[in-house]
Design a protein around this motif. Structure first.
Motif, PDB file in Angstrom:
ATOM      1  N   HIS A 129       0.864  -1.184   0.000  1.00 32.64           N
ATOM      2  CA  HIS A 129       0.000   0.000   0.000  1.00 32.64           C
ATOM      3  C   HIS A 129       0.902   1.236   0.000  1.00 32.64           C
ATOM      4  N   THR A 130       1.363   1.644  -1.173  1.00 26.81           N
ATOM      5  CA  THR A 130       2.187   2.841  -1.313  1.00 26.81           C
ATOM      6  C   THR A 130       1.303   4.004  -1.715  1.00 26.81           C
ATOM      7  N   ILE A 131       1.327   5.057  -0.913  1.00 22.33           N
ATOM      8  CA  ILE A 131       0.426   6.193  -1.096  1.00 22.33           C
ATOM      9  C   ILE A 131       1.254   7.446  -1.367  1.00 22.33           C
ATOM     10  N   ALA A 132       0.970   8.113  -2.471  1.00 22.17           N
ATOM     11  CA  ALA A 132       1.689   9.341  -2.820  1.00 22.17           C
ATOM     12  C   ALA A 132       1.110  10.527  -2.047  1.00 22.17           C
ATOM     13  N   ILE A 133       2.003  11.339  -1.493  1.00 24.48           N
ATOM     14  CA  ILE A 133       1.604  12.591  -0.840  1.00 24.48           C
ATOM     15  C   ILE A 133       1.696  13.677  -1.903  1.00 24.48           C
ATOM     16  N   GLY A 134       0.580  14.054  -2.452  1.00 24.18           N
ATOM     17  CA  GLY A 134       0.554  15.032  -3.525  1.00 24.18           C
ATOM     18  C   GLY A 134       0.516  16.461  -3.009  1.00 24.18           C
ATOM     19  N   PRO A 135       0.196  17.404  -3.871  1.00 24.69           N
ATOM     20  CA  PRO A 135       0.106  18.805  -3.453  1.00 24.69           C
ATOM     21  C   PRO A 135      -1.097  19.031  -2.548  1.00 24.69           C
ATOM     22  N   TYR A 136      -1.149  20.196  -1.947  1.00 29.92           N
ATOM     23  CA  TYR A 136      -2.298  20.560  -1.116  1.00 29.92           C
ATOM     24  C   TYR A 136      -3.564  20.627  -1.961  1.00 29.92           C
ATOM     25  N   GLY A 137      -4.693  20.370  -1.310  1.00 29.20           N
ATOM     26  CA  GLY A 137      -5.962  20.731  -1.903  1.00 29.20           C
ATOM     27  C   GLY A 137      -6.115  22.247  -1.879  1.00 29.20           C
ATOM     28  N   ASP A 138      -7.068  22.752  -2.627  1.00 28.79           N
ATOM     29  CA  ASP A 138      -7.224  24.209  -2.720  1.00 28.79           C
ATOM     30  C   ASP A 138      -7.469  24.851  -1.357  1.00 28.79           C
ATOM     31  N   ALA A 189      11.181  11.596 -17.501  1.00 24.01           N
ATOM     32  CA  ALA A 189       9.816  11.821 -17.968  1.00 24.01           C
ATOM     33  C   ALA A 189       9.461  13.302 -17.946  1.00 24.01           C
ATOM     34  N   LEU A 190       9.934  14.025 -16.917  1.00 21.36           N
ATOM     35  CA  LEU A 190       9.674  15.468 -16.845  1.00 21.36           C
ATOM     36  C   LEU A 190      10.330  16.210 -18.001  1.00 21.36           C
ATOM     37  N   ILE A 191      11.549  15.815 -18.324  1.00 23.17           N
ATOM     38  CA  ILE A 191      12.232  16.422 -19.465  1.00 23.17           C
ATOM     39  C   ILE A 191      11.409  16.209 -20.729  1.00 23.17           C
ATOM     40  N   ARG A 222       3.250   8.033 -14.404  1.00 23.75           N
ATOM     41  CA  ARG A 222       2.191   7.708 -13.443  1.00 23.75           C
ATOM     42  C   ARG A 222       2.565   8.176 -12.042  1.00 23.75           C
ATOM     43  N   SER A 223       3.821   7.952 -11.636  1.00 24.36           N
ATOM     44  CA  SER A 223       4.216   8.384 -10.300  1.00 24.36           C
ATOM     45  C   SER A 223       4.269   9.900 -10.196  1.00 24.36           C
ATOM     46  N   LEU A 224       4.682  10.578 -11.264  1.00 21.92           N
ATOM     47  CA  LEU A 224       4.684  12.044 -11.262  1.00 21.92           C
ATOM     48  C   LEU A 224       3.273  12.593 -11.124  1.00 21.92           C
ATOM     49  N   GLU A 225       2.325  11.947 -11.767  1.00 22.79           N
ATOM     50  CA  GLU A 225       0.932  12.397 -11.657  1.00 22.79           C
ATOM     51  C   GLU A 225       0.402  12.144 -10.253  1.00 22.79           C
ATOM     52  N   ALA A 226       0.738  10.980  -9.678  1.00 20.29           N
ATOM     53  CA  ALA A 226       0.289  10.671  -8.326  1.00 20.29           C
ATOM     54  C   ALA A 226       0.869  11.651  -7.313  1.00 20.29           C
ATOM     55  N   LYS A 227       2.103  12.086  -7.535  1.00 22.53           N
ATOM     56  CA  LYS A 227       2.746  13.036  -6.628  1.00 22.53           C
ATOM     57  C   LYS A 227       2.314  14.472  -6.897  1.00 22.53           C
ATOM     58  N   GLY A 228       1.523  14.676  -7.946  1.00 22.27           N
ATOM     59  CA  GLY A 228       1.003  16.001  -8.233  1.00 22.27           C
ATOM     60  C   GLY A 228       1.978  16.926  -8.921  1.00 22.27           C
ATOM     61  N   VAL A 229       3.040  16.375  -9.495  1.00 25.87           N
ATOM     62  CA  VAL A 229       4.007  17.213 -10.204  1.00 25.87           C
ATOM     63  C   VAL A 229       3.501  17.555 -11.600  1.00 25.87           C
ATOM     64  N   ILE A 230       2.794  16.627 -12.232  1.00 22.42           N
ATOM     65  CA  ILE A 230       2.189  16.867 -13.546  1.00 22.42           C
ATOM     66  C   ILE A 230       0.707  16.559 -13.476  1.00 22.42           C
ATOM     67  N   HIS A 231      -0.024  17.021 -14.465  1.00 28.30           N
ATOM     68  CA  HIS A 231      -1.433  16.664 -14.587  1.00 28.30           C
ATOM     69  C   HIS A 231      -1.771  16.495 -16.067  1.00 28.30           C
ATOM     70  N   THR A 232      -2.879  15.830 -16.296  1.00 28.88           N
ATOM     71  CA  THR A 232      -3.290  15.604 -17.681  1.00 28.88           C
ATOM     72  C   THR A 232      -3.893  16.880 -18.247  1.00 28.88           C
ATOM     73  N   ARG A 233      -3.642  17.065 -19.510  1.00 28.25           N
ATOM     74  CA  ARG A 233      -4.184  18.207 -20.236  1.00 28.25           C
ATOM     75  C   ARG A 233      -4.513  17.714 -21.634  1.00 28.25           C
ATOM     76  N   ALA A 234      -5.377  18.411 -22.327  1.00 24.02           N
ATOM     77  CA  ALA A 234      -5.776  17.974 -23.659  1.00 24.02           C
ATOM     78  C   ALA A 234      -4.543  17.670 -24.505  1.00 24.02           C
ATOM     79  N   GLY A 235      -4.468  16.423 -24.943  1.00 23.99           N
ATOM     80  CA  GLY A 235      -3.359  16.049 -25.801  1.00 23.99           C
ATOM     81  C   GLY A 235      -2.136  15.531 -25.086  1.00 23.99           C
ATOM     82  N   GLY A 236      -2.178  15.436 -23.725  1.00 27.13           N
ATOM     83  CA  GLY A 236      -1.007  14.902 -23.032  1.00 27.13           C
ATOM     84  C   GLY A 236      -0.893  15.379 -21.599  1.00 27.13           C
ATOM     85  N   TYR A 237       0.352  15.637 -21.181  1.00 30.42           N
ATOM     86  CA  TYR A 237       0.636  16.029 -19.803  1.00 30.42           C
ATOM     87  C   TYR A 237       1.250  17.421 -19.766  1.00 30.42           C
TER      88      TYR A 237
END
Length: 454
Positions: A207-216, A302-304, A319-334
């Motif tokens: 059970h590995t849980i990513a600590i992402g960014p704050y909620g609004d 992946a960030l590069i 996938r791990s970058l998205e879970a950690k909140g470093v990237i997010h999906t956007r139309a056409g990709g990340y």
């Protein structure tokens, strides 16, 4: 007795979704591993989980039968079993003293067990006393105990196998009643070979849980808190939302932005040049570097690719970058959530794109090839890779590699078998490491020679 380790000014609803997810795992009788990038607030989450009022908020009446024990692993001066057991005993005493109503009989007994373990020179005495302390807690009326191992990275990396695997029997004595939660920057499998602490690893890593960014809501609360504390005025609701967007709700980056605004009042959200000023500001750049250095090599790669607009959806690290909140999906990709961090990543591109750039850090057992880090190398692996890089772009003969391996194996030998077989294992391991970060640059020829192709 309450102290800064268990009490805080944050509302009980802080990190609500994350806390509920963690508690769902723990109350089901399972352990877990929490992972977050640098300055993502891992210790704040651990401290929050240790608060009795937070447990009551999330668990209701069930909270009275649950006890969170916050173990601050930065207090360890050595990583032996006895040191960890004594620290856990002390943390258990703190948790019992904070419990309301306090189980006085249990508290007094655990205090005595802790003091005896500290006074004794016997490692076995510390182990037995911790075992007895856990049994005492459950006899006093608690049904579940959550051991929160904060800042666990150095323990996972440096502790003897016996220290880590020695945590398993305590849980086995109280299955579904005693659970662990580790808090680290890196996933446990990157900190140490799984086989070296398999008994403990299999408890928490499932059970590995990513600590992402704050909620609004939490991000806005941080802006209000710091702006009031530092006297930063003139932040309209629209300006606050702009700060959240610039930081990607990353708490460390948000704090760095507000620090810059506090130190230089001329930095205002409404000014057209503010974003570019922040992207190169001396308070903000180190925080971006802190985030970057906490990422794994494949995540950096992946960030590069995201920054270049070339990342396919299946690329390792996304996938791990998205879970950690470093990237997010956007139309056409990340896309990278924070435009400030995106600018930092873009600044890495020239060095990453160079051909034949090699940086060796023997103190950290790390090599950077064209900016991509290959970490946690053994002494032999580091030496072999250095020899291959020194010969770039020419190949290195099998005989030269074999001689290099034999000259360093006297200090650290990883594999058994003949010298030829061992060298093949070392080179295969290096190739896997390089392939993992998508360099795919190590060629091993039929005659045994090796060459970097960049």
């Amino acid at each position: 007795m309450k102290d800064e380790r268990t009490m805080g000014g944050r509302p009980v609803s802080f990190r609500r979704d994350l806390i509920r997810r963690v508690l769902d795992v723990l109350t089901s009788g399972e352990s877990c591993s929490l992972v977050g990038v640098g300055s993502s607030g891992k210790s704040n989450v651990a401290r929050h989980l240790a608060r009795r009022d937070v447990l009551a908020y999330h668990l209701g009446a069930r909270a009275a039968a649950c006890l969170s024990v916050l173990v601050n692993c930065t207090d360890l001066t050595e990583y032996t079993p006895v040191a960890l057991h004594r620290l856990m005993l002390d943390a258990l005493v703190r948790a019992l003293q904070d419990a309301v109503p306090s189980p006085n009989g249990a508290t007094a007994k655990v205090v005595a067990l802790r003091d005896q373990a500290i006074a004794s020179a016997s490692a076995e005495r510390a182990r037995i006393n911790l075992k007895d302390a856990f049994a005492t807690v459950f006899r006093s009326g608690f049904d579940q105990l959550f051991v929160l191992l904060d800042d666990f990275d150095p323990v996972a990396q440096r502790a003897p196998t016996a220290t880590l695997n020695g945590l398993r029997p305590f849980r086995d004595d109280h299955k579904r009643k005693l659970m662990y939660a580790t808090f680290t920057r890196r996933e446990l499998a990157y900190l140490r070979a799984e086989a070296q602490f398999q008994e403990f690893y299999e408890l928490v890593a499932a059970h590995t849980i990513a600590i992402g960014p704050y909620g609004d809501d939490d991000a806005r609360a941080l802006v209000r808190e710091l702006s009031e504390q530092w006297g930063i005025g003139g932040l309209s609701p629209a300006a606050v939302e702009t700060l959240l967007a610039w930081s990607g709700n990353h708490p460390g980056l948000l704090r760095a932005i507000l620090t810059a605004m506090h130190r230089e009042p001329s930095i205002r959200v409404g000014a057209t040049e503010t974003l570019s000023r922040l992207q190169s500001h001396c308070d903000v750049l180190p925080e971006c570097g802190h985030i970057w250095e906490s990422l794994e090599a494949e995540e950096q790669a992946a960030l590069i690719a995201v920054a270049c607009g070339t990342a396919p959806t299946e690329r390792d690290g996304l996938r791990s970058l998205e879970a950690k909140g470093v990237i997010h999906t956007r139309a056409g990709g990340y896309a990278i959530r924070s435009p400030i961090f995106a600018a930092f990543v873009a600044s890495q591109l020239p060095s990453q794109a160079g051909r034949g750039s090699f940086e060796f850090d023997s103190a950290r057992n790390e090599v950077r090839i064209n900016g991509y880090p290959i970490r946690d190398l053994s002494l032999v692996e580091l030496s072999l890779l250095r020899r291959i890089c020194e010969r770039y772009p020419k190949p290195v003969s099998r005989a030269d590699l074999l001689a290099d391996m034999l000259s360093h194996e006297s200090l650290a030998r990883q594999y058994g078998g003949s010298p030829e077989a061992r060298l093949s294992q070392y080179l295969a391991g290096l190739k896997r490491r390089l392939d993992l970060i998508k360099l795919d640059c190590l060629r091993i020829y039929p005659d045994g020679a090796c060459q970097l192709v960049l």
